[in-house]
Design a protein around this motif. Structure first.
Motif, PDB file in Angstrom:
ATOM      1  N   LEU A 146      34.402  38.042  56.815  1.00  0.00           N
ATOM      2  CA  LEU A 146      33.043  37.616  56.472  1.00  0.00           C
ATOM      3  C   LEU A 146      32.390  38.574  55.477  1.00  0.00           C
ATOM      4  O   LEU A 146      31.705  38.143  54.541  1.00  0.00           O
ATOM      5  CB  LEU A 146      32.196  37.516  57.744  1.00  0.00           C
ATOM      6  N   LEU A 147      32.601  39.886  55.680  1.00  0.00           N
ATOM      7  CA  LEU A 147      32.045  40.863  54.761  1.00  0.00           C
ATOM      8  C   LEU A 147      32.632  40.700  53.366  1.00  0.00           C
ATOM      9  O   LEU A 147      31.917  40.725  52.360  1.00  0.00           O
ATOM     10  CB  LEU A 147      32.305  42.279  55.285  1.00  0.00           C
ATOM     11  N   GLY A 148      33.969  40.512  53.299  1.00  0.00           N
ATOM     12  CA  GLY A 148      34.606  40.298  52.008  1.00  0.00           C
ATOM     13  C   GLY A 148      34.111  39.036  51.327  1.00  0.00           C
ATOM     14  O   GLY A 148      33.857  39.031  50.111  1.00  0.00           O
ATOM     15  N   TRP A 149      33.975  37.966  52.106  1.00  0.00           N
ATOM     16  CA  TRP A 149      33.471  36.701  51.543  1.00  0.00           C
ATOM     17  C   TRP A 149      32.050  36.880  51.010  1.00  0.00           C
ATOM     18  O   TRP A 149      31.713  36.377  49.931  1.00  0.00           O
ATOM     19  CB  TRP A 149      33.493  35.616  52.621  1.00  0.00           C
ATOM     20  N   TYR A 150      31.226  37.636  51.740  1.00  0.00           N
ATOM     21  CA  TYR A 150      29.849  37.863  51.295  1.00  0.00           C
ATOM     22  C   TYR A 150      29.821  38.654  49.984  1.00  0.00           C
ATOM     23  O   TYR A 150      29.084  38.306  49.053  1.00  0.00           O
ATOM     24  CB  TYR A 150      29.062  38.604  52.375  1.00  0.00           C
ATOM     25  N   LEU A 151      30.619  39.711  49.922  1.00  0.00           N
ATOM     26  CA  LEU A 151      30.630  40.531  48.715  1.00  0.00           C
ATOM     27  C   LEU A 151      31.126  39.744  47.506  1.00  0.00           C
ATOM     28  O   LEU A 151      30.547  39.820  46.410  1.00  0.00           O
ATOM     29  CB  LEU A 151      31.503  41.775  48.932  1.00  0.00           C
ATOM     30  N   VAL A 152      32.217  38.982  47.684  1.00  0.00           N
ATOM     31  CA  VAL A 152      32.772  38.211  46.570  1.00  0.00           C
ATOM     32  C   VAL A 152      31.792  37.135  46.114  1.00  0.00           C
ATOM     33  O   VAL A 152      31.530  36.975  44.912  1.00  0.00           O
ATOM     34  CB  VAL A 152      34.133  37.592  46.968  1.00  0.00           C
ATOM     35  N   SER A 153      31.253  36.386  47.070  1.00  0.00           N
ATOM     36  CA  SER A 153      30.330  35.312  46.698  1.00  0.00           C
ATOM     37  C   SER A 153      29.061  35.867  46.059  1.00  0.00           C
ATOM     38  O   SER A 153      28.539  35.297  45.090  1.00  0.00           O
ATOM     39  CB  SER A 153      29.983  34.475  47.932  1.00  0.00           C
ATOM     40  N   ASN A 154      28.556  36.981  46.581  1.00  0.00           N
ATOM     41  CA  ASN A 154      27.370  37.592  46.003  1.00  0.00           C
ATOM     42  C   ASN A 154      27.628  38.073  44.574  1.00  0.00           C
ATOM     43  O   ASN A 154      26.791  37.915  43.674  1.00  0.00           O
ATOM     44  CB  ASN A 154      26.907  38.753  46.876  1.00  0.00           C
ATOM     45  N   THR A 155      28.813  38.667  44.350  1.00  0.00           N
ATOM     46  CA  THR A 155      29.173  39.125  43.006  1.00  0.00           C
ATOM     47  C   THR A 155      29.278  37.960  42.039  1.00  0.00           C
ATOM     48  O   THR A 155      28.781  38.018  40.902  1.00  0.00           O
ATOM     49  CB  THR A 155      30.499  39.899  43.051  1.00  0.00           C
ATOM     50  N   LEU A 156      29.934  36.882  42.478  1.00  0.00           N
ATOM     51  CA  LEU A 156      30.083  35.711  41.608  1.00  0.00           C
ATOM     52  C   LEU A 156      28.728  35.092  41.290  1.00  0.00           C
ATOM     53  O   LEU A 156      28.493  34.654  40.148  1.00  0.00           O
ATOM     54  CB  LEU A 156      31.003  34.682  42.276  1.00  0.00           C
ATOM     55  N   ASP A 157      27.836  35.041  42.263  1.00  0.00           N
ATOM     56  CA  ASP A 157      26.491  34.499  42.003  1.00  0.00           C
ATOM     57  C   ASP A 157      25.734  35.343  40.992  1.00  0.00           C
ATOM     58  O   ASP A 157      25.072  34.812  40.085  1.00  0.00           O
ATOM     59  CB  ASP A 157      25.705  34.425  43.318  1.00  0.00           C
ATOM     60  N   ASN A 158      25.815  36.676  41.134  1.00  0.00           N
ATOM     61  CA  ASN A 158      25.126  37.556  40.193  1.00  0.00           C
ATOM     62  C   ASN A 158      25.684  37.419  38.780  1.00  0.00           C
ATOM     63  O   ASN A 158      24.936  37.422  37.793  1.00  0.00           O
ATOM     64  CB  ASN A 158      25.233  39.013  40.653  1.00  0.00           C
ATOM     65  N   LEU A 159      27.017  37.296  38.673  1.00  0.00           N
ATOM     66  CA  LEU A 159      27.624  37.125  37.360  1.00  0.00           C
ATOM     67  C   LEU A 159      27.221  35.787  36.740  1.00  0.00           C
ATOM     68  O   LEU A 159      26.978  35.692  35.523  1.00  0.00           O
ATOM     69  CB  LEU A 159      29.150  37.210  37.468  1.00  0.00           C
ATOM     70  N   ILE A 204      34.956  43.844  36.217  1.00  0.00           N
ATOM     71  CA  ILE A 204      35.584  43.710  37.539  1.00  0.00           C
ATOM     72  C   ILE A 204      37.059  43.396  37.397  1.00  0.00           C
ATOM     73  O   ILE A 204      37.913  43.965  38.080  1.00  0.00           O
ATOM     74  CB  ILE A 204      34.859  42.625  38.357  1.00  0.00           C
ATOM     75  N   GLU A 205      37.388  42.478  36.491  1.00  0.00           N
ATOM     76  CA  GLU A 205      38.786  42.087  36.306  1.00  0.00           C
ATOM     77  C   GLU A 205      39.615  43.257  35.771  1.00  0.00           C
ATOM     78  O   GLU A 205      40.735  43.504  36.239  1.00  0.00           O
ATOM     79  CB  GLU A 205      38.891  40.900  35.357  1.00  0.00           C
ATOM     80  N   ALA A 206      39.064  43.999  34.792  1.00  0.00           N
ATOM     81  CA  ALA A 206      39.801  45.125  34.220  1.00  0.00           C
ATOM     82  C   ALA A 206      40.028  46.219  35.263  1.00  0.00           C
ATOM     83  O   ALA A 206      41.128  46.787  35.366  1.00  0.00           O
ATOM     84  CB  ALA A 206      39.057  45.680  33.012  1.00  0.00           C
ATOM     85  N   ILE A 207      38.987  46.514  36.046  1.00  0.00           N
ATOM     86  CA  ILE A 207      39.133  47.529  37.090  1.00  0.00           C
ATOM     87  C   ILE A 207      40.140  47.075  38.141  1.00  0.00           C
ATOM     88  O   ILE A 207      40.960  47.869  38.625  1.00  0.00           O
ATOM     89  CB  ILE A 207      37.770  47.830  37.728  1.00  0.00           C
ATOM     90  N   ALA A 208      40.097  45.792  38.488  1.00  0.00           N
ATOM     91  CA  ALA A 208      41.060  45.262  39.466  1.00  0.00           C
ATOM     92  C   ALA A 208      42.489  45.394  38.947  1.00  0.00           C
ATOM     93  O   ALA A 208      43.414  45.697  39.720  1.00  0.00           O
ATOM     94  CB  ALA A 208      40.742  43.803  39.770  1.00  0.00           C
ATOM     95  N   ILE A 209      42.684  45.213  37.625  1.00  0.00           N
ATOM     96  CA  ILE A 209      44.026  45.309  37.057  1.00  0.00           C
ATOM     97  C   ILE A 209      44.556  46.726  37.175  1.00  0.00           C
ATOM     98  O   ILE A 209      45.660  46.953  37.679  1.00  0.00           O
ATOM     99  CB  ILE A 209      44.030  44.843  35.581  1.00  0.00           C
ATOM    100  N   PHE A 210      43.769  47.728  36.710  1.00  0.00           N
ATOM    101  CA  PHE A 210      44.369  49.071  36.753  1.00  0.00           C
ATOM    102  C   PHE A 210      44.386  49.647  38.163  1.00  0.00           C
ATOM    103  O   PHE A 210      45.214  50.504  38.472  1.00  0.00           O
ATOM    104  CB  PHE A 210      43.758  50.025  35.710  1.00  0.00           C
TER     105      PHE A 210
END
Length: 405
Positions: free
Chosen positions: A47-60, A372-378
């Protein structure tokens, strides 16, 4: 009146109404509670992960910032000073990141090999009966281990840039070797298919050497007669390489560097940035490896030295064949940590301008906004490299472990 041996049940003693329901009885079992707690914690993390991901996507989305990895197929439009593969600004961000990955792997592998070699020699020197060698190695460890690695990178980079001449006044100790503050330039053979055949021959020679060594060990165990497999294996490998070289045409054309304008062109170049990064990482990590090797050797009982000396063995033979194999069981686990530290510390390359994964990812983030994508890659790449090193070292540690009988 005689006592009854019949046990009294809870329902009889406390009444039928005090009997717990089956689900409560299940909950009061320790194993069941452990499973329930794990399910609850896992669910909370999801649930915490879902909240963080959804919140990030909404802000973007509110800031009109696109998400996803589609930018990897777009034109990068920036140059890279050092690359192991062909690259130009017209290539994609994906290829640019691949250049950064290969540069990171290159400096990590070379750094690990050099740090292990230097650290092992210094660690052995720390126990030398020679007073001068022992004190010098101790000063080396204490001096470089207590200076932050980032400051060492700055030091080596500044030393190379100010201590070496410009390309037009390059040092030329011999032949086509030129040493400047922009790097080291030397001649290299031009591409020819013969070199691929030589590489295949070298691999075949190493495999043959390994098979010869196994045969020599079995032969000595069976007959007691030694066989010098090292000399025979080396001769076999060199013979196969030379045979492949002459059979493929024996190319002799060299690509030599030449001064064109303000810098050298052609040949093979070791850049200033790579040299400074490699020196900093190698020297810093080698000090920790030296202490690991020293403590590993000291962990071997002194009786092993005394028994070996009583047999008349030479000190070098004792150390190589008796002491170090036993010390490896103590050395390998902390040595793995130092390999991981060196690999992760290579991300400091951005401080001296070496185009590693982090440096190229930063440029990619600045141009595309896909932070976010670049940081996730490295992060994924560094995680993969670290796990690969750990798996290999754990495998090697198991091979060196004592077998229980």
């Amino acid at each position: 009146m005689p006592k009854s041996n019949t046990p009294i049940s809870h329902s009889t003693a406390n009444g039928a109404g005090s009997q717990r329901p089956w689900y409560l009885q299940l909950f009061y079992e320790e194993k069941t509670r452990a499973i329930i707690y794990q399910i609850l914690v896992t669910g909370a993390l999801i649930l915490l992960g879902w909240y963080l991901v959804s919140n990030t996507l909404d802000n973007l989305a509110r800031q009109n910032i696109a998400t996803g990895y589609g930018f990897l197929s777009l034109e990068a439009s920036f140059g890279i000073s050092e690359s192991m593969i062909a690259y130009s600004p017209a290539d994609t961000y994906g290829k640019a990141l691949m250049v950064g990955i290969l540069n990171t792997i290159k400096v990590s592998i070379v750094g690990i090999l050099l740090a292990t070699l230097i650290g092992t020699l210094v660690g052995i020197a720390r126990l030398s009966p020679n007073w001068l060698l022992r004190k010098f190695s101790g000063a080396y460890v204490n001096a470089f281990r207590n200076v932050p690695v980032l400051l060492q990178l700055f030091f080596w980079y500044a030393l190379i840039n100010t201590g070496l001449p410009k390309p037009r006044q390059a040092l030329n100790p011999f032949g086509d070797l030129f040493i400047t503050n922009r790097g080291i330039y030397t001649a290299i053979p031009e591409y020819h298919v013969a070199y691929w055949w030589m590489a295949a021959a070298a691999l075949a020679g190493v495999i043959g050497w390994w098979a010869l060594r196994r045969w020599a060990i079995r032969r000595q165990q069976a007959t007691g007669q030694p066989f010098h497999h090292a000399i025979a294996g080396l001769a076999l490998t060199l013979a196969l390489i030379l045979l492949a070289y002459f059979a493929a045409g024996a190319p002799t054309t060299m690509d030599a560097p030449s001064l064109q304008g303000f810098n050298f062109k052609g040949g093979w170049n070791i850049s200033t940035e790579f040299t400074a990064l490699l020196l900093g990482l190698t020297i810093y990590t080698s000090t920790y490896i030296a202490e690991i090797v020293r403590s590993g050797i000291e962990s071997v009982p002194k009786g092993q030295w005394e028994a070996s000396n009583a047999l008349g063995l030479k000190p070098g033979h004792i150390l190589r064949e008796i002491i170090l194999p036993q010390a490896l069981r103590v050395i390998i686990p902390p040595l793995t940590n130092q390999f991981l530290n060196l690999t992760k510390n290579s991300s400091l390359a951005v401080a001296v301008g070496y185009p590693d994964l982090v440096s190229i990812s930063n440029t990619t983030m600045n141009q595309t906004g896909q932070a976010i994508e670049a940081i996730a890659i490295f992060m994924t790449i560094y995680l993969s490299l670290s796990l690969g090193i750990s798996l290999f070292m754990n495998w090697y540690n198991k091979r060196m472990a004592l077998v229980e009988r």
